[in-house]
Design an enzyme around this catalytic site. Structure first.
Site, PDB file in Angstrom:
ATOM      1  N   CYS A  38       0.819  -1.233   0.000  1.00 23.51           N
ATOM      2  CA  CYS A  38       0.000   0.000   0.000  1.00 23.51           C
ATOM      3  C   CYS A  38       0.845   1.272   0.000  1.00 23.51           C
ATOM      4  CB  CYS A  38      -0.968  -0.011   1.174  1.00 23.51           C
ATOM      5  SG  CYS A  38      -2.030  -1.458   1.176  1.00 23.51           S
ATOM      6  N   HIS A  97      -3.003   7.186   1.973  1.00 20.84           N
ATOM      7  CA  HIS A  97      -3.493   5.880   1.515  1.00 20.84           C
ATOM      8  C   HIS A  97      -4.908   5.683   2.076  1.00 20.84           C
ATOM      9  CE1 HIS A  97      -4.062   1.745   0.759  1.00 20.84           C
ATOM     10  NE2 HIS A  97      -3.804   1.344   1.986  1.00 20.84           N
ATOM     11  N   ASN A 106     -10.196  -0.056  -0.008  1.00 22.14           N
ATOM     12  CA  ASN A 106      -8.733   0.012   0.008  1.00 22.14           C
ATOM     13  C   ASN A 106      -8.204  -0.630  -1.277  1.00 22.14           C
ATOM     14  OD1 ASN A 106      -6.012  -0.435   0.435  1.00 22.14           O
ATOM     15  ND2 ASN A 106      -6.255  -1.132   2.548  1.00 22.14           N
TER      16      ASN A 106
HETATM   17  O1  UT7 Z   1      -3.823  -1.143   3.447  1.00 20.68           O
HETATM   18  C1  UT7 Z   1      -2.837  -1.350   4.397  1.00 20.68           C
HETATM   19  C2  UT7 Z   1      -3.161  -0.725   5.643  1.00 20.68           C
HETATM   20  N1  UT7 Z   1      -4.259  -1.403   6.287  1.00 20.68           N
HETATM   21  C3  UT7 Z   1      -4.909  -0.773   7.213  1.00 20.68           C
HETATM   22  O2  UT7 Z   1      -4.634   0.381   7.474  1.00 20.68           O
HETATM   23  C4  UT7 Z   1      -5.945  -1.510   8.012  1.00 20.68           C
HETATM   24  C5  UT7 Z   1      -5.819  -1.121   9.447  1.00 20.68           C
HETATM   25  N2  UT7 Z   1      -6.801  -1.738  10.324  1.00 20.68           N
HETATM   26  C6  UT7 Z   1      -8.113  -1.384  10.287  1.00 20.68           C
HETATM   27  O3  UT7 Z   1      -8.520  -0.597   9.468  1.00 20.68           O
HETATM   28  C7  UT7 Z   1      -9.023  -1.943  11.348  1.00 20.68           C
HETATM   29  O4  UT7 Z   1      -8.255  -2.588  12.328  1.00 20.68           O
HETATM   30  C8  UT7 Z   1     -10.075  -2.934  10.785  1.00 20.68           C
HETATM   31  C9  UT7 Z   1     -11.102  -2.171   9.960  1.00 20.68           C
HETATM   32  C10 UT7 Z   1      -9.411  -4.001   9.958  1.00 20.68           C
HETATM   33  C11 UT7 Z   1     -10.832  -3.600  11.940  1.00 20.68           C
HETATM   34  O5  UT7 Z   1     -11.411  -2.597  12.761  1.00 20.68           O
HETATM   35  P1  UT7 Z   1     -11.286  -2.704  14.354  1.00 20.68           P
HETATM   36  O6  UT7 Z   1     -12.018  -1.564  14.921  1.00 20.68           O
HETATM   37  O7  UT7 Z   1      -9.814  -2.824  14.664  1.00 20.68           O
HETATM   38  O8  UT7 Z   1     -12.085  -4.018  14.674  1.00 20.68           O
HETATM   39  P2  UT7 Z   1     -11.577  -5.322  15.445  1.00 20.68           P
HETATM   40  O9  UT7 Z   1     -10.594  -6.082  14.611  1.00 20.68           O
HETATM   41  O10 UT7 Z   1     -11.168  -4.914  16.826  1.00 20.68           O
HETATM   42  O11 UT7 Z   1     -12.906  -6.166  15.544  1.00 20.68           O
HETATM   43  C12 UT7 Z   1     -13.993  -5.714  16.366  1.00 20.68           C
HETATM   44  C13 UT7 Z   1     -15.125  -6.697  16.247  1.00 20.68           C
HETATM   45  C14 UT7 Z   1     -14.702  -8.141  16.437  1.00 20.68           C
HETATM   46  O12 UT7 Z   1     -15.711  -8.816  17.164  1.00 20.68           O
HETATM   47  P3  UT7 Z   1     -15.541  -9.092  18.735  1.00 20.68           P
HETATM   48  O13 UT7 Z   1     -14.314  -9.916  18.862  1.00 20.68           O
HETATM   49  O14 UT7 Z   1     -15.413  -7.740  19.367  1.00 20.68           O
HETATM   50  O15 UT7 Z   1     -16.808  -9.812  19.072  1.00 20.68           O
HETATM   51  C15 UT7 Z   1     -14.666  -8.687  15.036  1.00 20.68           C
HETATM   52  O16 UT7 Z   1     -14.893 -10.067  14.988  1.00 20.68           O
HETATM   53  O17 UT7 Z   1     -15.699  -6.621  14.926  1.00 20.68           O
HETATM   54  C16 UT7 Z   1     -15.797  -7.929  14.391  1.00 20.68           C
HETATM   55  N3  UT7 Z   1     -15.682  -7.840  12.941  1.00 20.68           N
HETATM   56  C17 UT7 Z   1     -16.730  -7.664  12.112  1.00 20.68           C
HETATM   57  N4  UT7 Z   1     -18.041  -7.568  12.347  1.00 20.68           N
HETATM   58  C18 UT7 Z   1     -18.840  -7.386  11.281  1.00 20.68           C
HETATM   59  C19 UT7 Z   1     -14.540  -7.884  12.212  1.00 20.68           C
HETATM   60  N5  UT7 Z   1     -14.840  -7.735  10.896  1.00 20.68           N
HETATM   61  C20 UT7 Z   1     -16.182  -7.607  10.819  1.00 20.68           C
HETATM   62  C21 UT7 Z   1     -17.068  -7.430   9.746  1.00 20.68           C
HETATM   63  N6  UT7 Z   1     -18.377  -7.314  10.022  1.00 20.68           N
HETATM   64  N7  UT7 Z   1     -16.653  -7.337   8.463  1.00 20.68           N
END
Ligand code: UT7
Length: 325
Positions: A119, A252, A282
């Site tokens: 990225c 990005h 993305n």
């Molecule tokens: O391109 C290269 C750079 N990449 C990035 O910059 C990505 C950086 N990371 C992010 O953007 C975020 O970390 C994500 C968008 C990937 C995830 O967001 P988050 O706020 O960090 O969520 P999380 O991983 O802490 O997950 C929170 C909850 C989890 O459930 P529990 O364990 O709290 O019950 C996940 O299982 O959200 C759940 N979850 C979803 N729920 C519905 C994860 N993905 C989904 C989904 N739909 N698609």
């Protein structure tokens, strides 16, 4: 006389198939994978993304974006003497997607190569092309970011498959007596390779290891927020400019929360942030040139504006480029 490089044209291409978050919900439901429009918007800012049709490759979209950029720069493919392509989803293991795009543009002879920094690829590619122009190795370059990330997605993994999309963006970068690109700052730290990777590889006619994208989203998030401010401050210092000189921040496009966090750290009002993650998702190395072209074509970015481009992603890699447009 000091030689600089300057962007003289921009272009982009999105494949026609657009999937909203609700389309993703419907596509994933039969697999037993639950997600929602609300979760995706709240956590990422993404409302839709584009997926390329079967048989469409990174080179096809990259060539389309390049043609648009050439048109906007008022030049032709045979005027180009360097092609640098940022991609992590090349058409083939080799030759480079850049060489394939060169042929699709109907030209031959100039150097053409790929840069692989995931990225951060576009800021890496732009920095390489800028250096080659400033040292006289090239005069007029095409710098392209193009990705078909949909091919790498595991549609059983809701934590990644709703985040990414396909597309391409391109710029024509020309030698100039005035800047142009003011300063760049690139970094990598390979100890974080595992937090965002596609671990598979080709060996003996087979794919060994998992050829689908894996990401520890929270680890990437935390690293990204820290390094993006540092890279921005470094290029401002190198160029002798300050936060207040930035007209547009084009980070990005991965997550609106990271993008807004970076803008706040640079004390920029949020209306100076170029946002296309809502409509593109993305698109990895394509996201910055896609956002740039979109902002130029919608009349936001004007000639003379100062732009801060920032990339961050797999590697772990990150970097920034400050430029006068
Ligand atoms: O391109 C290269 C750079 N990449 C990035 O910059 C990505 C950086 N990371 C992010 O953007 C975020 O970390 C994500 C968008 C990937 C995830 O967001 P988050 O706020 O960090 O969520 P999380 O991983 O802490 O997950 C929170 C909850 C989890 O459930 P529990 O364990 O709290 O019950 C996940 O299982 O959200 C759940 N979850 C979803 N729920 C519905 C994860 N993905 C989904 C989904 N739909 N698609």
């Amino acid at each position: 006389m000091t030689r600089y490089s300057r962007i003289t044209g921009t272009g982009s291409h999105l494949p026609p198939r657009r999937l909203t978050n609700d389309d993703m919900v419907a596509m994933l439901a039969p697999r037993g994978v639950e997600t929602s429009d609300q979760w995706i918007i709240e956590r990422t800012g993404i409302k839709a993304r584009h997926f390329a049709a079967d048989g469409v490759f990174a080179s096809d979209m990259g060539a389309q974006a390049a043609l648009e950029a050439l048109k906007s720069a008022g030049c032709e493919a045979h005027d180009i003497d360097l092609i640098v392509v940022a991609t992590s989803t090349p058409d083939m293991v080799f030759p480079s997607t850049a060489a394939i795009i060169q042929h699709k543009l109907g030209v031959a002879g100039c150097p053409a190569f790929d840069v692989q920094a995931v990225c951060s690829g576009f800021v890496y590619a732009l920095t390489v092309a800028d250096a080659m122009i400033r040292t006289g190795s090239a005069h007029k370059a095409l710098v392209i970011g193009t990705e078909v990330f949909s091919r790498l997605l595991n549609f059983n993994d809701r934590t990644t498959c709703v985040l990414f999309g396909d597309g391409a963006g391109a710029v024509v970068l020309e030698a100039s007596e005035t800047p142009g690109i003011l300063a760049s700052d690139l970094h990598a730290d390979g100890k974080h390779a595992g937090i965002l990777c596609v671990p598979g590889h080709v060996s003996g006619g087979e794919i060994l290891g998992d050829p689908l994208l894996k990401m520890d989203g929270q680890a990437v998030f935390k690293l990204a927020v820290g390094v993006l401010e540092d890279a921005a401050r470094t290029v401002l210092a190198k160029a002798g400019r300050s936060d207040a000189d930035i007209d547009w921040l084009i980070p990005h496009q991965a997550n609106i929360r990271i993008m807004q966090g970076t803008a706040k750290k640079l004390k920029l009002p949020l209306d100076k942030l170029v946002v296309t993650v809502d409509e593109h998702g993305n698109t990895s190395a394509a996201s910055i040139p896609l956002a740039l072209d979109h902002a130029v074509r919608t009349g936001k970015i004007k000639r003379g504006d100062t732009l801060m481009l920032e990339g961050v992603g797999g590697g772990f890699t990150w970097g920034a480029v400050l430029l006068d447009f």
